[in-house]
Design an enzyme around this catalytic site. Structure first.
Site, PDB file in Angstrom:
ATOM      1  CG  HIS A 157      -1.455  -5.553  30.923  1.00  0.00           C
ATOM      2  ND1 HIS A 157      -2.757  -5.840  30.592  1.00  0.00           N
ATOM      3  CD2 HIS A 157      -1.146  -6.388  31.935  1.00  0.00           C
ATOM      4  CE1 HIS A 157      -3.221  -6.779  31.403  1.00  0.00           C
ATOM      5  NE2 HIS A 157      -2.259  -7.134  32.227  1.00  0.00           N
ATOM      6  CG  ASP A 370      -1.841   1.622  23.206  1.00  0.00           C
ATOM      7  OD1 ASP A 370      -1.604   1.070  24.297  1.00  0.00           O
ATOM      8  OD2 ASP A 370      -2.699   2.515  23.053  1.00  0.00           O
TER       9      ASP A 370
END
Ligand code: ADQ
Length: 465
Positions: A157, A370
């Site tokens: 992730h 991110d």
């Protein structure tokens, strides 16, 4: 269809009514409901004693939740230590922040082994195992060492760093060997996938077969063959569009609107994390007010940032820094009837957030790195298509690969972010509509259902060797 076994550091709340949980929990639950299965992981509870307990099992229909507690030592070494003070900063390109310690690396391996040990008796031969995130990279190898031959997939992730960054980790080769024990390794973007393939070629002399943009790459390393592919995670787009429409009538949204008394709103929503670029974002808003004083008393910036990982020193430091910065900026610009930055250290439910997103004229999403960033996607989905707000998005968020109709910025360039805010606040309606429509097309065709199905489909086709 084979049963699915999902393994993640934290298991979502069992009470579905309480599911304020993010997209991941929703996607995983949907996948598990389809096939039946097990969701296995840490309960979130830390116990003082060292003894290893058996998993706590709760059955809900065809789904079994199986959770384990962590001892204080495991929590410190595995979770706070190697996962959040070594891998997290490393994978977010913050080499200067990494803690290197043999003790925490041992603890990380030990907990992965302990979790694997406890899952083995629950597995059936035909199960598919889907492991999530950086806390559990060695988990697949630990299962294999215990004789498991099931299909196993892993999804990361976070970003996967360039090899030049990854080699700052002592024993990086061991970590990648652990990753290569899976049959399928999923990343958010092609950038992450390319970094992984570069590592395999440069550091291991492994072989990479590129199967094209949707086919991923076949990796031959450590005597195994696995598929590595990009699966950009997404949101439940249609559902969120519906929620945002009705959220405008909610009490919270009404209160927010009334409090603005006609002023415009910029919104930021993030976990309080140093990867999210919050100090630079506050400074960019300050720069906007300094360079374009016409916005003074006409624009407010609402930053929602609930604290996370509060036992880790860097998180205590960033929290302090932001309090000081917001105080200073507000002191510099506030009027008796206007506070420029509304900085809140708390969470809100999905519906409340949806109303806030829709009220805001600008969504400001500027992480320094991110993996994906779901807030960017949520902000777009919550807009009124007839009068949409503008997304200002960091080029270093995975979401920028898909949402290229946002105003893309370099979050380190504070003056450029201030200029993008100015452009967003003055953008004509036709341009706003066009950009929003382009992004919605992507969010509709690639929603969370697409993500889940394409991953599970690729795992079903394993092994690739
Ligand atoms: P995060 O770093 O947590 O996730 P993000 O992708 O933005 O970042 O997901 C956060 C989720 O929490 C969103 O659904 C958001 O709505 C919710 N949230 C954030 N602040 C909130 C608040 N104050 N109140 C309520 N809800 C809030 C990690 C990676 C990302 C990756 C996701 C999913 O770091 O890069 O996109 O996993 O893979």
């Amino acid at each position: 269809m084979s049963r699915l076994v999902v393994v993640s550091n934290r298991v979502a709340p069992i009470d579905e009514g309480k599911q304020a949980a993010g997209g991941l929990a929703v996607a995983v639950l949907a996948a598990l409901k389809k096939t039946g299965g097990i969701w296995f992981g840490w309960s979130g509870t830390v116990v003082e004693e060292e003894s290893q307990s058996e998993p706590r099992r709760t059955d809900v229909g065809r789904l079994t939740y199986a959770t384990l507690d962590l001892s204080r030592r495991d929590f410190e070494e595995y979770y706070n230590g190697f996962a959040n003070q070594t891998l997290w900063p490393l994978f977010h390109y913050r080499v200067g922040l990494i803690e290197v310690s043999r003790r925490t690396r041992e603890g990380y391996k030990r907990v992965n082994g302990y979790f694997a040990e406890k899952l083995v008796p629950l597995l059936s031969p035909d199960d598919m195992v889907w492991v999530h995130d950086y806390h559990l990279i060695p988990f697949g190898e630990e299962l294999r060492q215990r004789g498991c031959t099931q299909r196993m997939g892993f999804f990361l992730h976070t970003p996967f760093p360039a090899p030049e960054i990854l080699v700052a980790l002592p024993n990086h080769r061991e970590l990648i060997r652990e990753l290569c024990a899976y049959d399928l390794v999923g990343f958010h973007t092609h950038v992450d996938l390319r970094s992984f393939a570069d590592y395999i070629r440069q550091e291991l002399d492994g072989e990479v077969e590129d199967r094209g943009p949707e086919g991923g790459m076949l990796i031959h390393a450590f005597g195994r063959t696995l598929l590595a592919r990009a699966f950009p995670i997404s949101i439940d787009t249609e559902n969120l569009v519906g929620i945002a429409e009705t959220a405008m009538r909610s009490r919270h949204t009404q209160r927010l609107k009334e409090s603005l008394v006609g002023r415009r709103l910029i919104i930021g929503v993030d976990r309080l994390d140093y990867s999210k670029g919050l100090p630079q974002r506050f400074q960019a808003f300050e720069q906007l007010l300094a360079t374009y004083p016409e916005h003074c008393n006409r624009v407010s910036f609402l930053q929602v940032a609930p604290p996370s990982r509060e036992d880790v020193p860097e998180y205590i430091a960033i929290k302090r820094e932001l309090s000081e910065l917001s105080g200073r900026i507000n002191g510099r610009f506030a009027e008796f009837d206007w506070v420029p930055i509304r900085y809140l250290n708390k969470s809100f439910g999905r519906r409340v957030l949806a109303g806030f997103y829709r009220t805001a004229h600008v969504g400001l999403v500027t992480p320094l790195r991110d993996g994906m960033n779901l807030v960017a996607k949520e902000y777009v989905a919550c807009q009124d298509a007839d009068d949409p707000g503008v997304l200002v998005l960091s080029t270093f968020a995975g979401a920028a690969r898909e949402l290229d109709s946002a105003l893309i910025v370099n979050p380190f360039d504070i003056e450029a972010v201030a200029d993008a805010l100015q452009r967003a606040l003055t953008m004509p309606l036709p341009e706003r509509k066009e950009r929003h429509a382009a992004m919605m097309r992507i969010l509709r065709s690639h929603d969370i259902g697409w993500w889940r199905e394409s991953y599970v489909d690729a795992l079903t086709r394993a092994p690739y060797g």
